[in-house]
Design a protein around this motif. Structure first.
Motif, mmCIF file in Angstrom:
data_model
loop_
_atom_site.group_PDB
_atom_site.id
_atom_site.type_symbol
_atom_site.label_atom_id
_atom_site.label_comp_id
_atom_site.label_asym_id
_atom_site.label_seq_id
_atom_site.Cartn_x
_atom_site.Cartn_y
_atom_site.Cartn_z
ATOM 1 N N GLU A 144 -28.531 22.633 -52.737
ATOM 2 C CA GLU A 144 -28.434 21.487 -53.643
ATOM 3 C C GLU A 144 -29.794 21.239 -54.280
ATOM 4 O OE1 GLU A 144 -27.058 17.741 -52.023
ATOM 5 O OE2 GLU A 144 -27.128 16.772 -54.005
ATOM 6 N N ASN A 192 -26.624 17.645 -59.409
ATOM 7 C CA ASN A 192 -25.997 16.321 -59.450
ATOM 8 C C ASN A 192 -25.813 15.835 -60.884
ATOM 9 O OD1 ASN A 192 -25.864 15.243 -56.514
ATOM 10 N ND2 ASN A 192 -27.910 16.170 -56.686
ATOM 11 N N GLU A 197 -22.035 18.282 -58.796
ATOM 12 C CA GLU A 197 -21.642 17.198 -57.899
ATOM 13 C C GLU A 197 -21.564 15.878 -58.669
ATOM 14 O OE1 GLU A 197 -24.132 17.068 -54.423
ATOM 15 O OE2 GLU A 197 -23.798 19.185 -53.929
ATOM 16 N N ASP A 212 -18.955 14.050 -54.623
ATOM 17 C CA ASP A 212 -20.065 13.653 -53.765
ATOM 18 C C ASP A 212 -19.757 12.308 -53.109
ATOM 19 O OD1 ASP A 212 -22.586 13.775 -52.638
ATOM 20 O OD2 ASP A 212 -23.646 13.879 -54.547
ATOM 21 N N LYS A 267 -17.655 16.486 -50.683
ATOM 22 C CA LYS A 267 -18.765 16.311 -49.744
ATOM 23 C C LYS A 267 -18.571 14.993 -49.032
ATOM 24 C CE LYS A 267 -22.937 17.871 -50.679
ATOM 25 N NZ LYS A 267 -24.243 18.101 -51.347
HETATM 26 CA CA CA Z 1 -25.352 15.307 -54.228
#
Ligand code: CA
Ligand code: C2E
Ligand code: CA
Ligand code: CA
Length: 278
Positions: A58, A116, A148, A178, A199
């Motif tokens: 990530e 993200n 995400e 997320d 997630k």
């Molecule tokens: Ca994230």
């Protein structure tokens, strides 16, 4: 002062009226940093919980102001969102992360990178085009990228966000929900969104080893996700008891301090080299 990753950081509201001078100072420097392409990006491994095999990383943005010191991403992302800087910020993190990923894939061929998206990114109709361009520039297939996003971000303007998300899904990138479990309508949205991964939020994962309720939520999230054919990632895994619980519950991927903190690119490269892939 709040503590994060061992470094004392000031908590402040970048939008508070009383702090407008500092806000403008920060904003000017943030703009310059982004324009110069100098925002830092750190990387945290996502690994298989049983074997430790690395599946991805990530990308997490990092920014230090010369006078005010380190500013947390929660704070400068908010500042960017409110000041028209979020699209260039997202584009910079995307390009930086994909270029890094290209280099690491020389030794770890299947490695993917996760970037993200903020709430505003989901309303940016040019985003699918920008993502396609960034992939082409790095010479990477769409399977190398995960994006995400939170349910809360989708709900700001569902109709608009769905157009952008379908455009992204059509490219073949993986969309990941997320902070899963913290939103209001997880079930309904899961069915509606073209996602490939969830997630499970750190708050449930952290409590899972000591709290039967949290463990049940994590187990239910895994079952629900698998029913829909989705990959399940647990974030915020800090100890081995939690890791083993996640293996038992059938979680596919873990991420957290147990495996590694987010690392600067050179350190992540060294981490990869020190963790030969089974
Ligand atoms: Ca994230
Ligand atoms: P997130 O996407 O939920 O990212 C996970 C956060 O949890 C990261 O905080 C990470 O450092 C932290 N973390 C990872 N493992 C553990 C662990 O085992 N225990 C604990 N306590 N924490 C762990 P970070 O880097 O401060 O980022 C905070 C948030 O800022 C992110 O939350 C994300 O929403 C946002 N953010 C970061 N980079 C970007 C970016 O490039 N673009 C956008 N739009 N948002 C970003
Ligand atoms: Ca998260
Ligand atoms: Ca979060």
């Amino acid at each position: 002062a709040a503590k994060r990753e061992g470094v004392a950081v000031r908590t402040w509201d970048p939008l508070s009226e009383g702090d407008s001078v500092r806000r403008l100072t920060l904003l000017r420097h943030l703009r310059e940093t982004i324009e110069a392409g100098q925002l830092q990006v750190h990387y945290q491994p996502k690994v298989h919980p049983g074997t430790g095999r690395v599946v991805g990383a990530e990308a997490l943005a990092r920014w230090t102001h010369p006078a005010h010191g380190r500013v947390t991403p929660d704070e400068f992302v908010l500042l960017a969102e409110r000041s028209g800087l979020i699209h260039p910020l997202t584009d910079l993190v995307l390009r930086t992360a994909l270029e890094q990923c290209r280099q690491w894939r020389v030794s770890v061929p299947g490695l993917s990178v996760a970037v993200n998206l903020s709430a505003r990114s989901l309303l940016n109709e040019a985003l699918p085009e920008q993502v396609a361009a960034a992939l082409a520039r790095a010479g990477l297939p769409s399977s190398a990228l995960t994006l995400e996003l939170t349910e809360t971000a989708v709900m700001v303007d569902v109709d608009h966000a769905l157009v952008v998300l379908r455009g992204l899904a059509d490219l073949g990138v993986t969309l990941s929900i997320d902070d899963f479990g913290t939103g209001q309508s997880s079930l309904a949205y899961l069915k509606m969104l073209p996602v490939g991964e969830v997630k499970v939020d750190r708050s449930f994962v952290a409590g899972a080893s000591g709290d039967a309720g949290d463990a049940a939520i994590v187990g239910a999230a895994v079952d629900l996700a698998h029913t829909h054919g989705l990959v399940v990632v647990a974030e915020g895994v800090e100890d081995d008891v939690t890791r083993r619980l996640l293996v038992d519950r059938g979680c596919d991927v873990i991420q957290g301090y147990l495996v590694s903190r987010p690392l600067a690119p050179e350190a992540f490269g060294a981490w990869l080299a020190a963790h030969p892939q089974p």
